[in-house]
Design an enzyme around this catalytic site. Sequence first.
Site, PDB file in Angstrom:
ATOM      1  N   CYS A  67      28.843  38.210  43.089  1.00 56.72           N
ATOM      2  CA  CYS A  67      28.962  37.245  42.605  1.00 56.72           C
ATOM      3  C   CYS A  67      27.768  36.488  42.580  1.00 56.72           C
ATOM      4  CB  CYS A  67      29.534  36.281  44.118  1.00 56.72           C
ATOM      5  SG  CYS A  67      30.070  34.569  43.120  1.00 56.72           S
ATOM      6  N   ASP A  83      38.940  38.343  35.840  1.00 56.66           N
ATOM      7  CA  ASP A  83      38.327  37.546  36.329  1.00 56.66           C
ATOM      8  C   ASP A  83      37.953  35.862  35.258  1.00 56.66           C
ATOM      9  OD1 ASP A  83      36.021  35.651  37.320  1.00 56.66           O
ATOM     10  OD2 ASP A  83      34.536  37.596  38.315  1.00 56.66           O
ATOM     11  N   HIS A 104      37.698  38.076  40.625  1.00 55.89           N
ATOM     12  CA  HIS A 104      36.570  37.839  41.049  1.00 55.89           C
ATOM     13  C   HIS A 104      36.958  37.850  42.636  1.00 55.89           C
ATOM     14  CE1 HIS A 104      32.292  36.087  41.043  1.00 55.89           C
ATOM     15  NE2 HIS A 104      33.048  35.738  41.036  1.00 55.89           N
TER      16      HIS A 104
END
Length: 296
Positions: free
Chosen positions: A176, A233, A265
């Site tokens: 991330c 995502d 994600h």
Amino acid sequence: MTSPLATPPSSTLEGLDGLVREPFSRRSFVMTSLITGFTLATTTVLAQAIKTDATGLVAGDVQIPTSDGNMPGYRAMPEGNGPFPLVIVIEEIFGVHEYIKDTCRRLAKLGYCAVAPELYARQGDLTKMTDVQQIVSQVISKKPDAELVSDLDASVAWAVKDSKADGNRLAVTGFCRGGRATWLYAAHNPKIKAAVAWYGPLGGNRSDIQPKTAADVAGALQAPVLGLYGAADTGIPVADVEKQRDTARAAGKTVEIVIYPDTPHAFHADYRPSYRKEAAEDGWKRMLAWFKQYGV
């Protein structure tokens, strides 16, 4: 064995003006120890979360010296004399909690010295924060990129000096926001042999303290980068991921991108509902192969 450069020579920073900028303001460390267990910022920790024991490992919380004090972190490495190839593991926005620690132990079981520094220890106490927007606005957005790469440099230097790590076999991976940092660090440190970014944001807002996006440094990479992304995502469009690859390759850089269909994600985050076992396991195998291919 030679230590990685704490500060790369100016020639290696071509095209990165504004990213590495000294001096940056010094602050005391708000966090002096790591989160115990999982982050409080997620309301659900799923039973599927992988648990890796420390048998045969030297694993636990550490203190990493920086220019303005000790930064907490987590290290896991095999028992024995080493030297071990080194992987710097860069956290999500939630801090170095059990998921990141377990990732370090998984790497240590494979023979790596894995070090995860708590990069946001100056900005806020992630051991107490439960609101994601608060974390983003009060912690993540307040971290200068110059300080971030300096902290990563300090983590490498400490691992080489005190943790039986081989600085000539250096890799970096991040998840991330840590994926974004992976792109930036791959453009900063010429000692990195291989980098793997898990769904790292490529765009976003620029500021005085965060002047470059990951997309901005695509042509300045100094290490081969593997990017692992999900087609579903909602925050990282596939077109942006493909553009990142194409921009880097046009500049003569080595970048490979894998995009997993119907995958959201944070698909590697096994403690969260976003976890996708097949994609996570495939990405892990690809990461290890990438490290091996480039000498880590």
